[in-house]
Motif scaffolding. Structure first.
Motif, mmCIF file in Angstrom:
data_model
loop_
_atom_site.group_PDB
_atom_site.id
_atom_site.type_symbol
_atom_site.label_atom_id
_atom_site.label_comp_id
_atom_site.label_asym_id
_atom_site.label_seq_id
_atom_site.Cartn_x
_atom_site.Cartn_y
_atom_site.Cartn_z
ATOM 1 N N LYS A 147 0.835 -1.196 0.000
ATOM 2 C CA LYS A 147 0.000 0.000 0.000
ATOM 3 C C LYS A 147 0.871 1.247 0.000
ATOM 4 O O LYS A 147 2.054 1.203 0.305
ATOM 5 N N ALA A 148 0.262 2.374 -0.311
ATOM 6 C CA ALA A 148 1.001 3.641 -0.373
ATOM 7 C C ALA A 148 1.594 3.969 0.986
ATOM 8 O O ALA A 148 1.003 3.660 2.023
ATOM 9 N N PRO A 149 2.751 4.602 0.986
ATOM 10 C CA PRO A 149 3.374 4.968 2.260
ATOM 11 C C PRO A 149 2.569 6.036 2.991
ATOM 12 O O PRO A 149 1.780 6.755 2.392
ATOM 13 N N GLY A 150 2.793 6.123 4.273
ATOM 14 C CA GLY A 150 2.125 7.129 5.081
ATOM 15 C C GLY A 150 2.753 8.490 4.879
ATOM 16 O O GLY A 150 3.641 8.672 4.042
ATOM 17 N N PRO A 151 2.330 9.477 5.670
ATOM 18 C CA PRO A 151 2.842 10.839 5.505
ATOM 19 C C PRO A 151 4.344 10.952 5.756
ATOM 20 O O PRO A 151 4.978 11.879 5.282
ATOM 21 N N ASP A 152 4.921 9.980 6.464
ATOM 22 C CA ASP A 152 6.359 10.006 6.706
ATOM 23 C C ASP A 152 7.153 9.405 5.549
ATOM 24 O O ASP A 152 8.377 9.415 5.548
ATOM 25 N N GLY A 153 6.455 8.861 4.545
ATOM 26 C CA GLY A 153 7.120 8.300 3.382
ATOM 27 C C GLY A 153 7.474 6.827 3.505
ATOM 28 O O GLY A 153 8.005 6.233 2.580
ATOM 29 N N TYR A 154 7.183 6.216 4.637
ATOM 30 C CA TYR A 154 7.527 4.817 4.849
ATOM 31 C C TYR A 154 6.281 3.941 4.760
ATOM 32 O O TYR A 154 5.251 4.249 5.355
ATOM 33 N N SER A 155 6.392 2.839 4.042
ATOM 34 C CA SER A 155 5.283 1.885 3.940
ATOM 35 C C SER A 155 5.390 0.865 5.073
ATOM 36 O O SER A 155 6.421 0.779 5.740
ATOM 37 N N SER A 156 4.341 0.078 5.247
ATOM 38 C CA SER A 156 4.404 -0.962 6.278
ATOM 39 C C SER A 156 5.472 -1.995 5.928
ATOM 40 O O SER A 156 6.069 -2.599 6.824
ATOM 41 N N HIS A 157 5.751 -2.183 4.650
ATOM 42 C CA HIS A 157 6.812 -3.111 4.224
ATOM 43 C C HIS A 157 8.161 -2.694 4.827
ATOM 44 O O HIS A 157 8.926 -3.544 5.291
ATOM 45 N N PHE A 158 8.436 -1.396 4.823
ATOM 46 C CA PHE A 158 9.691 -0.907 5.405
ATOM 47 C C PHE A 158 9.793 -1.307 6.873
ATOM 48 O O PHE A 158 10.807 -1.833 7.325
ATOM 49 N N PHE A 159 8.727 -1.050 7.637
ATOM 50 C CA PHE A 159 8.772 -1.337 9.072
ATOM 51 C C PHE A 159 8.867 -2.839 9.343
ATOM 52 O O PHE A 159 9.554 -3.267 10.270
ATOM 53 N N LYS A 160 8.205 -3.649 8.522
ATOM 54 C CA LYS A 160 8.268 -5.099 8.713
ATOM 55 C C LYS A 160 9.669 -5.628 8.441
ATOM 56 O O LYS A 160 10.180 -6.454 9.199
#
Length: 122
Positions: A90-103
């Motif tokens: 999915k599209a990244p949040g306002p900080d520019g990071y997607s959930s994929h990045f955090f995972k």
């Protein structure tokens, strides 16, 4: 002005079947079809679909137990479960990071991520 418009024009698009699309009208149709599938559409058979669902929700009330569960403390495990339930594409949040990045970087950012969420809820 003309040059800028030419740069921002989509001249070729490949659909889900890897077919090349070049005609502007076909490109526009493919884009609309893609987002309709992604976002969903209103079913005319259900009298507006989304409107009737909203009307049902407006008449909904939580039980006392459900209401009490909403004010319970949030755990780090619950935060991680919520993050892992999200689609990574999915599209990244306002900080520019997607959930994929955090995972994928959880071993590095997980503690700070959880701390930020817990701080928000406190």
């Amino acid at each position: 002005m003309r040059q800028k418009r030419a740069k921002s024009t989509i001249k070729v698009l490949y659909n889900g079947d890897e077919q090349r699309i070049e005609r502007p009208a076909d490109i526009a149709k493919e884009a609309v079809d893609f987002y309709e599938k992604l976002l969903g559409t209103t079913d005319p058979q259900t009298n507006g679909g989304e409107v009737s669902q909203i009307e049902q929700l407006l008449n909904f009330q939580l039980t006392s137990a459900q209401a009490a569960s909403l004010i319970q403390p949030v755990s780090e495990e619950e935060i991680k479960r919520a993050l892992w339930s999200m689609d990574g594409n999915k599209a990244p949040g306002p900080d520019g990071y997607s959930s994929h990045f955090f995972k994928t970087s959880w071993h590095i950012v997980g503690k700070d991520f959880s701390s930020a969420i817990l701080k928000f809820f406190s």
